[in-house]
Design an enzyme around this catalytic site. Structure first.
Site, PDB file in Angstrom:
ATOM      1  N   SER A 100       0.873  -1.145  -0.036  1.00  0.00           N
ATOM      2  CA  SER A 100      -0.142  -0.213   0.095  1.00  0.00           C
ATOM      3  C   SER A 100       0.930   1.224   0.033  1.00  0.00           C
ATOM      4  O   SER A 100       2.093   1.172   0.304  1.00  0.00           O
ATOM      5  CB  SER A 100      -0.709   0.115   1.118  1.00  0.00           C
ATOM      6  N   TYR A 108      -2.214  -0.949  10.597  1.00  0.00           N
ATOM      7  CA  TYR A 108      -2.177  -1.127   9.101  1.00  0.00           C
ATOM      8  C   TYR A 108      -0.796  -0.441   8.324  1.00  0.00           C
ATOM      9  O   TYR A 108      -0.286  -1.155   7.626  1.00  0.00           O
ATOM     10  CB  TYR A 108      -3.288  -0.302   8.344  1.00  0.00           C
TER      11      TYR A 108
END
Length: 261
Positions: free
Chosen positions: A143, A156
């Site tokens: 990401s 995350y």
């Protein structure tokens, strides 16, 4: 396995969104695909039917990869359905947002288990055969949050940064046997997950949907346009092709300039 032969491709979290788009890209190109996700029997059968028109073999697993045993189960079921994976694409991921001082321990452990540890366990299980065959590709769908941080995403960001680091180690350790490891780092991607956020902006600010979408994406990305899931799939496919044999250990942003700032 040689690059011009069909690959056996294991894609975690491939029942929707980016993972499903990646699966279609590889299946269209003639490769054998193992679908994976936690879904019901009717959905899994519908997915298998959706892929039945492709020339390659297709399998499905609902293994719970939040544990080491679940990862081993997924690899075993992949070998049974389509053969030994020559391409591993770690795409499965979950999200939860909260300030670090309020972050629930259970959510921290869940996110690290699926977004990071599963990638390690799966790579560990498939690498011996890749090394023996002197060919393999590991692609981690990280990401933009593997490269930069955002508030309220402690777990995350930690997991995705860890996945980028794991990618680099795997690249170094397997450079001698034609096995590459790379991370794709998307920014905003046009999936159903962002639709509620777009609708909320449109409703609260009385904007049309296109303007609301541009506002949401443009808050982080100079190019105020979300990436299509198919674009991620095509990049993954390229990384498995003839011209990508020297791309390894890379973290490739697909983020509209987010990390260029």
């Amino acid at each position: 396995m040689q690059p011009n032969q069909p690959h056996t491709v294991l894609i975690t979290g491939s029942t929707s969104g980016i993972g499903l788009a990646i699966a279609h890209c590889f299946a269209r190109a003639g490769h054998h695909v193992m679908l994976h996700g936690l879904t019901d029997a009717d959905t899994s059968q519908a997915l298998l039917a959706e892929f039945s028109g492709y020339s390659g073999r297709t399998g499905f697993s609902d293994a719970d990869i939040s544990s080491e045993a679940g990862c081993a189960q997924l690899v075993s079921e992949t070998r049974e359905a389509i053969g030994n994976p020559s391409v591993l694409i770690n795409n499965a991921g979950i999200q939860f947002t909260a300030p670090a001082h309020d972050f629930p321990a259970e959510k921290w452990h869940q996110i690290l288990a699926i977004n990071l540890s599963a990638g390690f366990f799966l790579a560990r299980d498939v690498l011996p055969a890749m090394r023996s065959a002197n060919w393999g590709r590991i692609i981690n769908i990280a990401s933009v949050h593997g490269l930069v941080a955002s508030e309220n995403k402690a777990a995350y960001c930690a997991a995705k940064h860890g996945l980028v680091g794991l990618t680099k180690v795997l690249a170094l350790e397997n450079a001698d046997c034609n096995v590459t490891a790379n991370a794709i780092c998307p920014g905003w991607v046009e999936t159903p997950l962002i639709q509620p956020q777009i609708e909320a902006i449109a409703r609260e600010q009385q904007l049309d949907m296109d303007t609301a979408r541009a506002q949401l994406v443009g808050a982080k990305q100079p190019v105020a346009k979300a990436t299509s899931p198919e674009a991620i799939g095509e990049l993954a496919l390229y990384l498995c092709g003839n011209f990508a044999s020297t791309i390894t250990g890379a973290s490739l942003p697909v983020d509209g300039g987010w990390t260029a700032q």
